[in-house]
Design a protein around this motif. Structure first.
Motif, PDB file in Angstrom:
ATOM      1  N   THR A  13       0.641  -1.205  -0.203  1.00 44.30           N
ATOM      2  CA  THR A  13       0.139   0.015  -0.002  1.00 44.30           C
ATOM      3  C   THR A  13       0.831   1.268   0.028  1.00 44.30           C
ATOM      4  O   THR A  13       0.282   2.235  -0.819  1.00 44.30           O
ATOM      5  CB  THR A  13      -1.077  -0.197   1.082  1.00 44.30           C
ATOM      6  OG1 THR A  13      -0.266  -0.282   2.328  1.00 44.30           O
ATOM      7  CG2 THR A  13      -2.015  -0.929   1.035  1.00 44.30           C
ATOM      8  N   THR A  16       2.012   2.341  -3.443  1.00 45.65           N
ATOM      9  CA  THR A  16       1.064   2.547  -4.402  1.00 45.65           C
ATOM     10  C   THR A  16       0.536   4.005  -4.366  1.00 45.65           C
ATOM     11  O   THR A  16       0.463   4.437  -3.512  1.00 45.65           O
ATOM     12  CB  THR A  16      -0.446   1.765  -4.014  1.00 45.65           C
ATOM     13  OG1 THR A  16      -0.019   0.131  -3.893  1.00 45.65           O
ATOM     14  CG2 THR A  16      -1.665   2.030  -4.974  1.00 45.65           C
ATOM     15  N   ALA A  18      -2.753   6.327  -5.999  1.00 41.60           N
ATOM     16  CA  ALA A  18      -4.179   6.002  -6.331  1.00 41.60           C
ATOM     17  C   ALA A  18      -4.596   7.285  -6.987  1.00 41.60           C
ATOM     18  O   ALA A  18      -4.269   8.493  -6.732  1.00 41.60           O
ATOM     19  CB  ALA A  18      -5.047   6.069  -5.103  1.00 41.60           C
ATOM     20  N   TYR A 130       3.137   0.470  -8.051  1.00 38.99           N
ATOM     21  CA  TYR A 130       1.610   0.218  -8.591  1.00 38.99           C
ATOM     22  C   TYR A 130       0.715   1.646  -8.552  1.00 38.99           C
ATOM     23  O   TYR A 130       1.148   2.403  -7.787  1.00 38.99           O
ATOM     24  CB  TYR A 130       0.934  -0.746  -7.615  1.00 38.99           C
ATOM     25  CG  TYR A 130       1.718  -1.774  -7.219  1.00 38.99           C
ATOM     26  CD1 TYR A 130       1.606  -3.174  -8.145  1.00 38.99           C
ATOM     27  CD2 TYR A 130       2.458  -2.143  -5.806  1.00 38.99           C
ATOM     28  CE1 TYR A 130       2.681  -4.269  -7.718  1.00 38.99           C
ATOM     29  CE2 TYR A 130       3.157  -3.324  -5.809  1.00 38.99           C
ATOM     30  CZ  TYR A 130       3.124  -4.417  -6.615  1.00 38.99           C
ATOM     31  OH  TYR A 130       3.918  -5.581  -6.277  1.00 38.99           O
ATOM     32  N   MET A 132      -3.221   2.528  -8.711  1.00 40.81           N
ATOM     33  CA  MET A 132      -4.513   2.027  -8.291  1.00 40.81           C
ATOM     34  C   MET A 132      -5.435   3.196  -9.036  1.00 40.81           C
ATOM     35  O   MET A 132      -5.178   4.424  -8.808  1.00 40.81           O
ATOM     36  CB  MET A 132      -5.020   2.048  -6.936  1.00 40.81           C
ATOM     37  CG  MET A 132      -6.470   1.506  -6.762  1.00 40.81           C
ATOM     38  SD  MET A 132      -6.770   0.929  -5.170  1.00 40.81           S
ATOM     39  CE  MET A 132      -6.497  -0.598  -5.697  1.00 40.81           C
ATOM     40  N   TYR A 144      -8.737  -2.023  -0.040  1.00 38.56           N
ATOM     41  CA  TYR A 144      -7.994  -2.018  -1.277  1.00 38.56           C
ATOM     42  C   TYR A 144      -6.456  -2.950  -1.083  1.00 38.56           C
ATOM     43  O   TYR A 144      -6.090  -3.229  -2.024  1.00 38.56           O
ATOM     44  CB  TYR A 144      -7.571  -0.526  -1.858  1.00 38.56           C
ATOM     45  CG  TYR A 144      -8.659   0.037  -2.001  1.00 38.56           C
ATOM     46  CD1 TYR A 144      -9.792  -0.147  -2.776  1.00 38.56           C
ATOM     47  CD2 TYR A 144      -8.522   1.457  -2.012  1.00 38.56           C
ATOM     48  CE1 TYR A 144     -10.723   0.648  -3.274  1.00 38.56           C
ATOM     49  CE2 TYR A 144      -9.536   2.358  -2.154  1.00 38.56           C
ATOM     50  CZ  TYR A 144     -10.804   2.011  -2.711  1.00 38.56           C
ATOM     51  OH  TYR A 144     -11.803   2.656  -3.264  1.00 38.56           O
ATOM     52  N   LEU A 148      -4.848  -5.256  -4.042  1.00 34.13           N
ATOM     53  CA  LEU A 148      -3.234  -5.077  -4.344  1.00 34.13           C
ATOM     54  C   LEU A 148      -2.450  -6.208  -3.998  1.00 34.13           C
ATOM     55  O   LEU A 148      -1.441  -6.603  -4.611  1.00 34.13           O
ATOM     56  CB  LEU A 148      -3.039  -3.877  -3.379  1.00 34.13           C
ATOM     57  CG  LEU A 148      -3.270  -2.532  -3.863  1.00 34.13           C
ATOM     58  CD1 LEU A 148      -2.957  -1.414  -2.652  1.00 34.13           C
ATOM     59  CD2 LEU A 148      -2.508  -2.190  -4.918  1.00 34.13           C
ATOM     60  N   HIS A 151      -3.007  -8.876  -6.750  1.00 31.77           N
ATOM     61  CA  HIS A 151      -2.387  -8.298  -7.725  1.00 31.77           C
ATOM     62  C   HIS A 151      -0.757  -8.846  -7.705  1.00 31.77           C
ATOM     63  O   HIS A 151      -0.237  -9.403  -8.652  1.00 31.77           O
ATOM     64  CB  HIS A 151      -2.525  -7.005  -7.980  1.00 31.77           C
ATOM     65  CG  HIS A 151      -1.835  -6.179  -9.267  1.00 31.77           C
ATOM     66  ND1 HIS A 151      -2.241  -6.267 -10.575  1.00 31.77           N
ATOM     67  CD2 HIS A 151      -0.469  -5.621  -9.322  1.00 31.77           C
ATOM     68  CE1 HIS A 151      -1.349  -5.623 -11.159  1.00 31.77           C
ATOM     69  NE2 HIS A 151      -0.451  -5.289 -10.582  1.00 31.77           N
ATOM     70  N   VAL A 213      -6.122  -2.089 -10.844  1.00 25.66           N
ATOM     71  CA  VAL A 213      -4.304  -2.035 -10.363  1.00 25.66           C
ATOM     72  C   VAL A 213      -3.608  -2.113 -11.376  1.00 25.66           C
ATOM     73  O   VAL A 213      -3.768  -3.296 -12.004  1.00 25.66           O
ATOM     74  CB  VAL A 213      -4.193  -2.772  -9.256  1.00 25.66           C
ATOM     75  CG1 VAL A 213      -2.717  -2.801  -8.857  1.00 25.66           C
ATOM     76  CG2 VAL A 213      -5.131  -2.586  -8.094  1.00 25.66           C
TER      77      VAL A 213
END
Length: 422
Positions: A13, A16, A18, A130, A132, A144, A148, A151, A213
């Motif tokens: 997370t 990531t 978003a 990543y 999102m 989420y 993740l 993925h 994602v």
């Protein structure tokens, strides 16, 4: 397989970024989105729709978020700045507004894919592993971290969050996917009139929630290719996904259960009827969406307002509210309110009866009114003795909009009041 420990999840997370696509007009909501984008629309007594994906991000541990805006975005930008502008960039967290600014072309955002393409430099500056991409106009609660982790573990290039929905509901409304036994996507149709049903259930299909994602570099590669395609509509559902499912690892992530193994909650409040119904669902003793869960709070901007007040206890006028949600600053003065959602600073005056109403902020219902199954937009002043929702022929003659299922929408313009409330 990677170790699914809390530390492992937090690393994903943290790595990531978003992007919330919040530029939608919401045309099926008619006058309710005449002065605001759909993600800016009020919901649930004190929130706006944008608060739900934003809260999901923060509660999931995703602290770097960009909000893409376009259509009539003033109230949306103001709300995000007031309610979500306190994050500290130096601590690796931020909620930033990404308005259409012609960064890579002379065009405004041409579609969902183009909206991300035009912000690639901002995403690259964050250096996430990543990306999102989230729809900003749905009401739902989702951790989420699950998608993740799935993925990362599947080795996917892209993962699409999906939900089982009735075939009739999906027709012409949602992207529909076909998957194999490993959840790899074999086929994708954007809003088909005749969706392909699940192999074991002819009544349901697997619909895209509009949440994706991507591995960052893979996303950039596909966006650059799409930008060179003169026939593309610059849309993830129409262009990006169909172009990659044959040659790349694209998987579906079934969103089938909510917290504590409850049924997953997700609502597309894109019509007057669905918007009204989703608000009415909150009035149940055990609603499908729990707004009172301290472990997964829905954050928002809220003004400092006095508590709600109910006055007069006479036989002919008693200020009372039953099976309803009543927000701060409301005054129920000798009126009766049943099965309704009242937002901030609503005033219901003596001898009035309100039932099955969604009443947005700053509305005044004057004396001796009768209102049933209605949506009253922000700032409406309902004249004394007005009757709404009991005679749809009469409602239409006065310029009110009546939905397919009989919900009456009333706005300031319909009442001859000055425009501009957001």
């Amino acid at each position: 397989m990677p170790n699914p420990s809390p530390r492992y999840i937090s690393n994903i997370t943290r790595d990531t970024y978003a992007i919330i696509l919040a530029g939608g007009r919401g045309s099926r909501l008619h006058e309710l989105t005449e002065w605001r984008a759909k993600p800016s629309l009020y919901f649930g007594g004190k929130f706006r729709i944008i608060d739900f994906p934003l809260s999901n991000c923060i509660n999931s541990g995703i602290r770097r978020v960009g909000v893409v805006t376009q259509y009539k975005s003033h109230s949306l930008i103001r709300h995000v700045m007031r309610g979500w502008g306190h994050f500290k960039k130096e601590l690796g967290e931020s909620v930033e507004i990404l308005p259409a600014s012609q960064r890579f072309s002379e065009n405004w955002y041409q579609g969902t894919a183009d909206a991300v393409f035009q912000n690639m430099d901002i995403i690259r500056h964050e250096m996430p592993k990543y990306v999102m991409i989230l729809s900003g106009d749905h009401v739902y609660r989702m951790d989420y971290a699950g998608i993740l982790a799935a993925h990362a573990e599947s080795g996917a290039d892209m993962t699409v969050s999906c939900l089982e929905v009735p075939v009739a509901e999906a027709a012409g409304a949602f992207g529909v996917v076909q998957v194999d036994e490993t959840q790899r996507i074999l086929g994708f149709e954007e809003k088909p009139e005749v969706p392909k049903h699940l192999p074991d259930n002819p009544e349901s299909c697997l619909a895209s929630m509009g949440n994706y994602v991507f591995n960052t570099e893979f996303l950039f590669e596909q966006l650059k290719k799409d930008a060179l395609n003169e026939n593309s509509e610059r849309d993830f559902g129409k262009d990006i996904i169909p172009s990659i499912i044959q040659d790349h690892n694209v998987f579906a992530y079934p969103f089938c259960s909510d917290f504590n193994d409850q049924k997953a909650y997700w609502r597309d409040v894109g019509t007057l009827d669905s918007f009204w119904q989703a608000n009415m669902e909150l009035l149940s003793p055990t609603p499908p969406l729990n707004l009172y869960d301290a472990k997964w709070p829905i954050w928002t901007y809220q003004e400092q307002l006095p508590p709600a007040k109910f006055v007069f206890d006479d036989d002919d006028r008693r200020g009372m509210t039953l099976d309803s949600i009543v927000s701060g600053g409301c005054i129920i003065s000798g009126a009766t309110v049943r099965r309704s959602v009242l937002f901030n600073e609503v005033r219901i005056c003596s001898y009035s009866q309100v039932e099955g109403a969604v009443i947005l902020p700053d509305v005044v219902v004057q004396r001796h009114c009768k209102i049933k199954n209605a949506i009253l937009d922000r700032g409406c002043i309902i004249p004394e003795g007005t009757v709404i929702g009991y005679d749809h022929v009469h409602d239409r003659k006065r310029g009110f909009r009546v939905s397919e299922k009989g919900v009456v929408l009333v706005t300031r313009d319909m009442l001859g009041l000055p425009l501009g409330y957001e």
